[in-house]
Design a protein around this motif. Structure first.
Motif: not given
Lengths: 115, 113
Positions: A35, A37, A41-43, A45, A90
């Motif tokens: 991922y 970050q 935008m958050g996470l 994939l 991540f």
């Protein structure tokens, strides 16, 4: 028990340089994920691997490649880094499709800056 | 396809006050729901999860969440927050047999003394 280990923790690249982010898990998980970050935008994939020997694109795969080296290791490669790839990356793992209700386990992240 | 909406990007609160972080999801099939917490400069860790059964789920550090199927919500609550609860909180859902979660954009909980 180390869980999910990512290296390096920090990296600065110049535009056009390449690098590989390493990830290893010791929980005998089938599935692994990368991922990114970004603020607000958050996470998102990038790629995932359902099991050893398979990889699939996620939401934002452009500019990246992955390798599932074995059950433990899943690497992410930037062939020609761009400033838009400045982010925190991540790696995560889970039991995967055999246990769709199993949570993800995350590494501590790699903070990448592309200048 | 499922989606997750975290309605607040930032929630400031004073220490020892109660807090609710809101999460709504959209899915036409059965779901599994998760809350993760991310402390500064760390990865995400599981706070709690709803798989089935009782709609009130208790997690670590005194947090709990309630699954409401009719409102498609899974709000996170804590009756009294501490400074150490300052972190980013993410709601996630898996649905329809998929094991790959969809994450919300996160809510930053800021606890003031």
């Amino acid at each position: 028990n180390a869980g999910v280990t990512q290296t390096p923790k920090f990296q600065v690249l110049k535009t056009g340089q390449s690098m590989t982010l390493q990830c290893a898990q010791d929980m005998n998980h089938n599935s692994m994920y990368w991922y990114r970050q970004d603020p607000g935008m958050g996470l998102r994939l990038i790629y995932y691997s359902a099991s050893e020997g398979t990889t699939d694109k996620g939401e934002v795969p452009n500019g990246y490649n992955v390798s599932r080296l074995n059950k433990r290791e899943f690497s992410l490669r930037l062939e020609s880094a761009a400033p838009s790839q400045t982010s925190v990356y991540f790696c995560a793992s889970s039991e995967g499709r055999d246990r769709s209700n199993s949570p993800l386990h995350f590494g501590n992240g790699t903070r990448l800056t592309v200048t | 396809a499922q989606s997750v909406t975290q309605l607040d990007s930032q929630v400031p609160v004073f220490e020892e006050a109660p807090v609710e972080l809101r999460c709504n999801y959209s899915s036409s099939v059965s779901v599994y729901l998760f809350w993760y917490v991310q402390y500064p400069n760390q990865g995400l860790q599981l706070l709690l999860k709803y798989l089935s059964g009782s709609t009130l789920v208790k997690g670590i550090n005194g947090f709990e969440a309630e699954f409401n199927k009719s409102q498609t919500s899974f709000h996170l609550r804590k009756p009294s927050v501490h400074i150490s609860d300052t972190a980013e909180y993410f709601c996630a859902v898996t649905a329809g047999g998929s094991y790959i979660p969809t994450f919300g954009r996160g809510t930053s909980l800021i606890v003031h003394p």
